[in-house]
Design an enzyme around this catalytic site. Structure first.
Site, mmCIF file in Angstrom:
data_model
loop_
_atom_site.group_PDB
_atom_site.id
_atom_site.type_symbol
_atom_site.label_atom_id
_atom_site.label_comp_id
_atom_site.label_asym_id
_atom_site.label_seq_id
_atom_site.Cartn_x
_atom_site.Cartn_y
_atom_site.Cartn_z
ATOM 1 N N HIS A 168 -8.519 8.002 2.259
ATOM 2 C CA HIS A 168 -7.890 9.334 2.268
ATOM 3 C C HIS A 168 -8.939 10.381 1.931
ATOM 4 O O HIS A 168 -9.876 10.132 1.172
ATOM 5 C CB HIS A 168 -6.723 9.415 1.292
ATOM 6 N N CYS A 217 0.852 -1.192 0.000
ATOM 7 C CA CYS A 217 0.000 0.000 0.000
ATOM 8 C C CYS A 217 0.886 1.238 0.000
ATOM 9 O O CYS A 217 1.679 1.453 0.926
ATOM 10 C CB CYS A 217 -0.920 0.003 1.223
ATOM 11 N N HIS A 260 -6.324 3.048 0.243
ATOM 12 C CA HIS A 260 -6.105 3.403 1.651
ATOM 13 C C HIS A 260 -6.934 4.666 1.866
ATOM 14 O O HIS A 260 -6.719 5.676 1.162
ATOM 15 C CB HIS A 260 -4.611 3.646 1.904
HETATM 16 P P1 AMP Z 1 -7.921 8.848 -5.362
HETATM 17 O O1 AMP Z 1 -8.032 8.908 -6.866
HETATM 18 O O2 AMP Z 1 -9.033 9.511 -4.646
HETATM 19 O O3 AMP Z 1 -7.649 7.437 -4.889
HETATM 20 O O4 AMP Z 1 -6.670 9.736 -4.998
HETATM 21 C C1 AMP Z 1 -5.373 9.276 -4.940
HETATM 22 C C2 AMP Z 1 -4.500 10.496 -4.937
HETATM 23 O O5 AMP Z 1 -3.210 10.096 -4.502
HETATM 24 C C3 AMP Z 1 -4.336 11.158 -6.305
HETATM 25 O O6 AMP Z 1 -4.808 12.506 -6.214
HETATM 26 C C4 AMP Z 1 -2.840 11.084 -6.565
HETATM 27 O O7 AMP Z 1 -2.333 12.222 -7.201
HETATM 28 C C5 AMP Z 1 -2.282 10.917 -5.154
HETATM 29 N N1 AMP Z 1 -0.996 10.247 -5.062
HETATM 30 C C6 AMP Z 1 -0.658 9.052 -5.602
HETATM 31 N N2 AMP Z 1 0.605 8.733 -5.270
HETATM 32 C C7 AMP Z 1 1.064 9.754 -4.493
HETATM 33 C C8 AMP Z 1 2.305 10.016 -3.832
HETATM 34 N N3 AMP Z 1 3.342 9.176 -3.901
HETATM 35 N N4 AMP Z 1 2.427 11.169 -3.135
HETATM 36 C C9 AMP Z 1 1.389 12.042 -3.060
HETATM 37 N N5 AMP Z 1 0.205 11.833 -3.642
HETATM 38 C C10 AMP Z 1 0.045 10.720 -4.364
HETATM 39 ZN ZN ZN Z 2 -2.414 1.497 3.579
#
Ligand code: AMP
Ligand code: ZN
Length: 112
Positions: free
Chosen positions: A98, A3, A96
């Site tokens: 968020h 994850c 995860h």
């Molecule tokens: P969701 O589409 O709601 O699952 O959002 C996932 C978010 O995680 C997206 O806005 C991505 O830009 C962000 N994301 C993915 N990998 C990373 C990372 N390594 N650091 C910061 N944000 C990330």
């Molecule tokens: Zn996690």
């Protein structure tokens, strides 16, 4: 478990941290959709909003208690939006839980 957000919380993948306490970690989204785009996550792995129950809802409370503090530190004095995408139809890409904190400009009225 593979994850990406658990790895970020553990420091195995770098992130731009903006807030942290015993239950909550917040960091800048790597692909910002607004001048302020912060992701706020529980430090314990919860797959999505669909997995919130009495056993883990303290984590959600902790996140929402942190939100005004984060918004203030980010200078969001004129409002902001909190979003959580859940599952396939919700277009959740990271499994995860968020919450997206978006602000710093007038946001679109097209979705909610
Ligand atoms: P969701 O589409 O709601 O699952 O959002 C996932 C978010 O995680 C997206 O806005 C991505 O830009 C962000 N994301 C993915 N990998 C990373 C990372 N390594 N650091 C910061 N944000 C990330
Ligand atoms: Zn996690």
């Amino acid at each position: 478990m593979d994850c990406i957000f658990c790895k970020i919380i553990k420091g195995e993948i770098p992130s731009a941290r903006v807030f942290e306490n015993d239950k909550v970690y917040a960091f800048r989204d790597i692909n910002p959709q607004a001048p302020v785009h912060v992701l706020i996550v529980p430090k314990t792995h919860v797959p999505s909003a669909d997995a919130i129950a009495a056993r883990n809802s303290d984590l959600v409370a902790a996140i929402f208690e942190a939100i005004p503090e984060i918004a203030k530190s980010e200078g969001l004095t004129n409002g902001y939006r909190i979003i959580t995408n859940c599952g396939e139809d919700g277009c959740q890409t990271v499994k995860h839980l968020h919450f997206h904190l978006l602000g710093g400009k007038r946001l679109s009225e097209e979705m909610v």
